[in-house]
Design a protein around this motif. Sequence first.
Motif, short mmCIF file in Angstrom:
data_model
loop_
_atom_site.label_atom_id
_atom_site.label_comp_id
_atom_site.label_asym_id
_atom_site.label_seq_id
_atom_site.Cartn_x
_atom_site.Cartn_y
_atom_site.Cartn_z
N GLU A 156 0.84 -1.18 0.00
CA GLU A 156 0.00 0.00 0.00
C GLU A 156 0.88 1.23 0.00
O GLU A 156 1.75 1.38 0.84
CB GLU A 156 -0.89 0.00 1.24
N GLU A 157 0.66 2.07 -0.97
CA GLU A 157 1.45 3.29 -1.04
C GLU A 157 0.62 4.41 -0.42
O GLU A 157 -0.60 4.39 -0.45
CB GLU A 157 1.78 3.59 -2.50
N GLU A 158 1.34 5.35 0.14
CA GLU A 158 0.64 6.48 0.73
C GLU A 158 -0.09 7.24 -0.36
O GLU A 158 0.45 7.50 -1.42
CB GLU A 158 1.64 7.39 1.43
N ALA A 159 -1.32 7.60 -0.07
CA ALA A 159 -2.12 8.34 -1.04
C ALA A 159 -1.52 9.73 -1.22
O ALA A 159 -1.11 10.38 -0.26
CB ALA A 159 -3.56 8.45 -0.56
N VAL A 160 -1.46 10.16 -2.45
CA VAL A 160 -0.92 11.48 -2.75
C VAL A 160 -2.05 12.49 -2.62
O VAL A 160 -3.09 12.35 -3.27
CB VAL A 160 -0.31 11.51 -4.17
N ASN A 161 -1.85 13.48 -1.81
CA ASN A 161 -2.84 14.53 -1.62
C ASN A 161 -2.56 15.60 -2.68
O ASN A 161 -1.52 16.25 -2.64
CB ASN A 161 -2.70 15.09 -0.21
N PRO A 162 -3.47 15.79 -3.64
CA PRO A 162 -3.21 16.75 -4.73
C PRO A 162 -3.03 18.18 -4.22
O PRO A 162 -2.22 18.94 -4.74
CB PRO A 162 -4.42 16.62 -5.64
N VAL A 163 -3.76 18.56 -3.19
CA VAL A 163 -3.64 19.91 -2.65
C VAL A 163 -2.26 20.09 -2.02
O VAL A 163 -1.58 21.09 -2.25
CB VAL A 163 -4.76 20.20 -1.62
N GLN A 164 -1.83 19.09 -1.24
CA GLN A 164 -0.53 19.17 -0.58
C GLN A 164 0.60 19.21 -1.62
O GLN A 164 1.57 19.95 -1.45
CB GLN A 164 -0.33 17.99 0.38
N SER A 165 0.45 18.44 -2.70
CA SER A 165 1.51 18.46 -3.71
C SER A 165 1.61 19.82 -4.38
O SER A 165 2.70 20.29 -4.68
CB SER A 165 1.32 17.33 -4.73
N GLN A 166 0.48 20.51 -4.58
CA GLN A 166 0.51 21.87 -5.15
C GLN A 166 1.14 22.86 -4.17
O GLN A 166 1.93 23.72 -4.58
CB GLN A 166 -0.92 22.33 -5.52
N LEU A 167 0.79 22.71 -2.88
CA LEU A 167 1.40 23.58 -1.87
C LEU A 167 2.91 23.36 -1.80
O LEU A 167 3.67 24.32 -1.67
CB LEU A 167 0.76 23.32 -0.50
N ARG A 169 4.84 22.38 -4.24
CA ARG A 169 5.43 22.99 -5.44
C ARG A 169 5.54 24.51 -5.29
O ARG A 169 6.54 25.11 -5.67
CB ARG A 169 4.60 22.63 -6.67
N LEU A 170 4.49 25.12 -4.72
CA LEU A 170 4.52 26.57 -4.49
C LEU A 170 5.63 26.94 -3.50
O LEU A 170 6.38 27.89 -3.71
CB LEU A 170 3.18 27.07 -3.96
N ALA A 171 5.73 26.19 -2.42
CA ALA A 171 6.75 26.46 -1.41
C ALA A 171 8.12 26.33 -2.01
O ALA A 171 9.03 27.16 -1.76
CB ALA A 171 6.59 25.51 -0.22
N ALA A 172 8.34 25.31 -2.85
CA ALA A 172 9.63 25.11 -3.50
C ALA A 172 9.93 26.26 -4.45
O ALA A 172 11.08 26.73 -4.54
CB ALA A 172 9.65 23.78 -4.25
N ALA A 173 8.94 26.76 -5.14
CA ALA A 173 9.13 27.85 -6.09
C ALA A 173 9.51 29.15 -5.37
O ALA A 173 10.36 29.91 -5.83
CB ALA A 173 7.88 28.07 -6.92
N PHE A 174 8.91 29.42 -4.20
CA PHE A 174 9.20 30.64 -3.47
C PHE A 174 10.52 30.58 -2.72
O PHE A 174 11.10 31.59 -2.39
CB PHE A 174 8.07 30.99 -2.52
N ARG A 175 11.01 29.36 -2.47
CA ARG A 175 12.30 29.22 -1.80
C ARG A 175 13.45 29.60 -2.72
O ARG A 175 14.50 29.97 -2.26
CB ARG A 175 12.50 27.77 -1.33
N GLN A 176 13.25 29.51 -3.99
CA GLN A 176 14.34 29.78 -4.94
C GLN A 176 14.62 31.20 -5.06
O GLN A 176 14.45 32.20 -5.05
CB GLN A 176 14.01 29.19 -6.31
#
Length: 176
Positions: A156-167, A169-176
Amino acid sequence: MSLTELMPSDDLTPSAGRSRAAVVDDFARSELFDRTFREGMELVEETAAYLDGDGRRESKLLSRTTALAYAGESMKLTTRLMQIASWLLVQRAVREGDMTATAACDARYRLADRKIETEPTHPELPIALVEYLVRAEKLYDRVLHLDRRMYLDAPEEEAVNPVQSQLDRLAAAFRQ
C-alpha cells in the motif's frame, strides 16, 4: 475460523514499512503456518493411503467410463496436493534457515490460480475420492489466498494529496 481471525490482515500484506521478505519470515514462524503445514501434510498422507488401499480396491469395481474418470480425478488430486506440499515446504525451508525469505519470493515458488470446478467429472465416483477432492480444493484455496497476500499484493502506497503536492510545489518555487 477464517484467515482474518487467525492472523490480522496487515500481518500478511507487505506495506511501506514491511518488506515481502519480512512478511514471509514472520509467516514461516507463525502458528498459522504450523497448523496449515500439519493439515497439508496430513491430507497428503491420508490421500496417499486411500489411493493405495481402499481407493485402489474401489476403482477395480467401477465401470470402464467411471474408472477413467476416477483415474483423471485422482491425478488432479495428486497434482493439487503436490502443489500445496511444495509451497508449504518452501515456507518450512525459510523457517529452518535452508532458504532465505527473499529467495522464497521468487515467482517459481508461487501457486497458480486454479480453474473452479463445481462437480467431479463423473457422478458415480466413490464418495471418499470426492471428499478428498473437496478437502484438497479447500486447502488449496486457503494456501493460494496466503500466497497472494504474502507475495503478490502490492504494498500500500501512501495516497498522494493533490492539494498538498501543489502547496509543496509553491513552497519550493518561493524558496528559490
